[in-house]
Design an enzyme around this catalytic site. Structure first.
Site, PDB file in Angstrom:
ATOM      1  N   VAL A 105      -4.800   6.049  -8.065  1.00 36.61           N
ATOM      2  CA  VAL A 105      -4.008   6.657  -8.983  1.00 36.61           C
ATOM      3  C   VAL A 105      -2.998   5.846  -9.622  1.00 36.61           C
ATOM      4  O   VAL A 105      -2.302   5.001  -8.791  1.00 36.61           O
ATOM      5  CB  VAL A 105      -3.414   7.692  -8.314  1.00 36.61           C
ATOM      6  CG1 VAL A 105      -4.308   8.885  -8.097  1.00 36.61           C
ATOM      7  CG2 VAL A 105      -2.589   7.382  -7.114  1.00 36.61           C
ATOM      8  N   ASP A 106      -2.739   5.814 -11.011  1.00 36.83           N
ATOM      9  CA  ASP A 106      -1.931   5.080 -11.554  1.00 36.83           C
ATOM     10  C   ASP A 106      -0.453   6.072 -11.916  1.00 36.83           C
ATOM     11  O   ASP A 106      -0.859   7.203 -12.248  1.00 36.83           O
ATOM     12  CB  ASP A 106      -2.244   4.698 -12.928  1.00 36.83           C
ATOM     13  CG  ASP A 106      -3.442   3.506 -12.843  1.00 36.83           C
ATOM     14  OD1 ASP A 106      -3.096   2.662 -11.994  1.00 36.83           O
ATOM     15  OD2 ASP A 106      -4.281   3.639 -13.630  1.00 36.83           O
ATOM     16  N   CYS A 107       0.642   5.568 -11.353  1.00 32.50           N
ATOM     17  CA  CYS A 107       1.845   6.417 -11.556  1.00 32.50           C
ATOM     18  C   CYS A 107       2.658   5.893 -12.291  1.00 32.50           C
ATOM     19  O   CYS A 107       3.338   4.769 -12.400  1.00 32.50           O
ATOM     20  CB  CYS A 107       2.454   6.575 -10.017  1.00 32.50           C
ATOM     21  SG  CYS A 107       1.166   7.133  -9.035  1.00 32.50           S
ATOM     22  N   ALA A 160      -1.116   9.224 -14.132  1.00 31.03           N
ATOM     23  CA  ALA A 160      -1.856   8.789 -15.598  1.00 31.03           C
ATOM     24  C   ALA A 160      -3.219   8.311 -15.437  1.00 31.03           C
ATOM     25  O   ALA A 160      -3.422   8.223 -14.379  1.00 31.03           O
ATOM     26  CB  ALA A 160      -1.142   7.829 -16.224  1.00 31.03           C
TER      27      ALA A 160
END
Lengths: 208, 241
Positions: B115-117, B127
């Site tokens: 997960v890109d945060c 995101a």
């Protein structure tokens, strides 16, 4: 001298490609097959595997691979190495998805790691962990005790006093990291993914 | 092949990578390798699989690969090209069924959720699509739901720190629930070994990821690893023979 041939049992589960490529790197020939004739006449046999114990046993039985493995072991010079799920399948049974009988080549059972507020275990157990062994396991010849090998698993094989030649690892509890019982051996870790130590172990198997 | 350093930067094609990295050697400085296809436009899966095969040849370490995985067939292609694990990102949110299909086929240990945060007004939002689409799902909420997802590991990446070399965004870990069972990898922001040490010393972290030290720092990885060992951090030591 002709190359040694290792038969890698293909029952549709697991990364056979990397097992075969490690064997080829060590100068032996790797035959990936599900053919029971080829399996039953093998001198060096690897049972790899990743995934569900129940599903693996179903496929193995449906294709009579269990019988072919037993037949190959009736030749006294044959050596078998189970890797990861492949090692667990050599045990008596697993509690994965309800109880499933294994091949029963060793009496040990397989069960899931349990997490409690005290242990705070991560599941799956993943990464390089230390493996302890006493020096009389041929698979670990030249490999110091407490060397690290790569594990990825949620189920483990229980230790029992009845089988000897066991290497252990700890993840909340002590469990079987590897064993060697005459013709039959297994590693819970992935030697083909454990850098130079893993290659050393596979080399020991090829030379056994 | 792209790498991120303040801005996206092309570091070279596969031949360049082979010549300058020699992954079979880099392999002794890392525990695992993650290879991502971060193409912005249409992905060429065959080409990426070929690249993966070349990269992973004679590299006997665990390899995770991903980027735009939309189907079981996509995963099979990577698993047959040297990957041991599959990294899924956008599909976690757009195609929940795929995650259970992948787990059924390969086991949950085969799946790394990435997960890109992005931090907005003090909260972390997830995101997707290479970070281009910031959703209204918070990291806290996502992590709460994670125990229902059939995944084996989670990689939490900070978009704000990625490529800066300023160190991990450790506050991301405050979003983790008590008793989080899934192994956690933290990513984004490593500039030197002390950043890796900060991550590894945090009890909530199981692994640290860096691209920066691999891409731009010469023997950065090998020296970072020996510095960490000197600091008393428990890392496996891989010898070279």
């Amino acid at each position: 001298m002709s190359k040694k041939q290792v038969v890698v049992v293909d029952y549709g589960m697991g990364n056979l490609w990397s097992v075969a490529s490690a064997i080829r790197f060590l100068g032996a020939e790797a035959l990936i097959t599900s053919n029971t004739k080829e399996i039953s006449s093998a001198k060096l046999l690897i049972l790899p595997g990743v995934g569900s114990f129940r599903r693996a046993m179903q496929v193995i039985k449906q294709n009579s691979i269990d019988l072919a493995i037993l037949q190959s072991l009736s030749q006294p010079e044959t050596k078998l190495l189970g890797i990861c799920l492949g090692m667990q399948l050599l045990g008596s049974a697993s509690s994965e998805d309800g109880d499933t009988q294994g091949l029963g080549l060793v009496p040990n059972a397989v069960r899931k790691f349990t997490n409690t507020a005290d242990t705070r275990l991560k599941i799956p157990h993943v990464g390089f962990s230390e493996v302890k062994h006493d020096s009389n396991i041929k698979l670990f010849s030249g490999i110091p005790s407490e060397s690290c090998f790569y594990f990825v698993h949620s189920y483990f094989m229980e230790l029992t006093p009845t089988i000897k030649g066991v290497a252990t690892c700890h993840h909340g509890t002590e469990f079987v990291a590897a064993f060697e019982q005459g013709q039959v051996s297994g590693t819970q870790f992935h030697p083909e993914k454990s850098q130079s130590m893993g290659l050393n172990l596979l080399k020991n198997f090829l030379e056994s | 092949m792209l790498s991120r350093n303040f801005r996206l930067q092309k570091v070279g094609d596969i031949n360049w990578l082979e010549k300058n990295y020699g992954f079979s050697n880099v392999g002794f400085s890392i525990d695992e390798l993650i290879v991502l296809d971060v193409s912005r436009n249409e992905r060429n899966r065959d080409e990426f699989s070929e690249v993966l095969k070349t990269l992973t040849n004679d590299c006997f370490a665990p390899i995770a690969a991903g980027g735009g995985i939309n189907s079981v067939a996509d995963a099979i292609k990577l698993l047959r090209s040297g990957a041991d694990k599959i990294v899924v990102n956008s599909s976690l949110h757009s195609n929940g069924k795929l995650i259970s299909e992948l787990a059924q086929e390969f086991g949950r240990q085969c799946i790394i959720a990435s997960v890109d945060c992005k931090q907005i007004e003090g909260k972390f939002y997830i995101a997707t699509n290479n970070g281009s689409n910031v959703t209204d799902l918070t990291l806290t909420k996502f992590l709460e739901q994670c125990s229902d997802l059939a995944i084996g590991e989670i990689c939490i990446n900070s978009i704000d720190r990625d490529g800066t070399g300023n160190g991990f965004q450790i506050e991301l870990l405050d979003c983790l629930p008590e008793l989080f069972e899934i192994p956690v990898i933290i990513s984004g922001g490593v500039g030197n070994y002390s950043h890796l040490a900060e991550g590894l010393k945090d009890a909530r972290v199981d692994a640290v990821a860096t691209a920066n030290l691999l891409n731009f720092m010469g023997d950065g990885l090998a020296s970072a690893r020996s510095q960490l060992v000197n600091l008393g951090i428990d890392l496996p030591i891989f010898d070279l023979h």
